[in-house]
Design an enzyme around this catalytic site. Sequence first.
Site, PDB file in Angstrom:
ATOM      1  N   CYS A 111     -27.000  29.166 -10.876  1.00 24.17           N
ATOM      2  CA  CYS A 111     -28.071  28.331 -11.429  1.00 24.17           C
ATOM      3  C   CYS A 111     -28.585  28.927 -12.740  1.00 24.17           C
ATOM      4  CB  CYS A 111     -29.182  28.115 -10.409  1.00 24.17           C
ATOM      5  SG  CYS A 111     -30.266  26.724 -10.860  1.00 24.17           S
ATOM      6  N   HIS A 211     -26.642  26.443  -6.089  1.00 24.09           N
ATOM      7  CA  HIS A 211     -27.153  27.542  -5.267  1.00 24.09           C
ATOM      8  C   HIS A 211     -26.319  27.704  -3.996  1.00 24.09           C
ATOM      9  CE1 HIS A 211     -30.993  28.520  -7.300  1.00 24.09           C
ATOM     10  NE2 HIS A 211     -30.982  27.249  -7.669  1.00 24.09           N
ATOM     11  N   GLU A 213     -26.221  30.155  -2.011  1.00 26.27           N
ATOM     12  CA  GLU A 213     -26.969  30.857  -0.954  1.00 26.27           C
ATOM     13  C   GLU A 213     -27.782  29.906  -0.091  1.00 26.27           C
ATOM     14  OE1 GLU A 213     -30.071  30.399  -4.178  1.00 26.27           O
ATOM     15  OE2 GLU A 213     -27.891  30.639  -4.058  1.00 26.27           O
TER      16      GLU A 213
END
Length: 238
Positions: A111, A211, A213
């Site tokens: 990002c 993202h 994660e």
Amino acid sequence: MEKPPLIGVTSDWNSENGALYARVDRRVIGWLKDEGMTPVVFPSFPGAEEELLTAVSGLLISGGRDIDPYFYSGVPEKEFEEEYCHRDRTSFEIALLWRAARLGVPVLGICLGCQVINVAFGGDLIPHLHDPKGRHRRRNGRKAVNHRLHSYEGSFIEEMELTGDTRVSSSHHQAVGRVAPGWRATAYGPDEVVEVIESDEYPLVKGIQWHPERTPHSPLSKDLASWLKDKALALKQS
């Protein structure tokens, strides 16, 4: 058994009660740890880049707030201006990226990290991504959205588990504008927004606009973690 590779993770400075605190999303730390890496949080101290890099075998440039247009000679749109990263963070990450690239340290920018890579190597950003349909983040700007990802031929993510139904978690206000010289966009999302940047000169440095994660169990997120881990282990063994 071989020890997990150490991965440096960049952080921002958050102001609270007149003091500054290092901040990094716990999900990033958890994702790396669960995929067999040991995260090491880097405080944003410009001038400490080389010393910190000697301690790790890989680097993750984490997500965060907008980059001050000062760093890419941009003009902010006052109507849409949002909170910027601390300038020390951006200065630190730019210097860190140059050193990592020259030393052959594998880097994954997520990002904001993707945007920092583009700025560090001479590109610029779209200061405000006009996104009226909320394809890249919710209209209130606070929640992520999931969207499809399309890769160009030759993208490093082509070798990963990517299908026409693959969706990634997105939440960003800025985006890659003019791609840095010597770099290329190799994947895009809705409205042809750049989602991956990479370079033949620095093949161990990759920027992704989403993202991973936030979707740690998705095949693509696992493949991205494996890419970083494998490259870090190779450096560690060299």
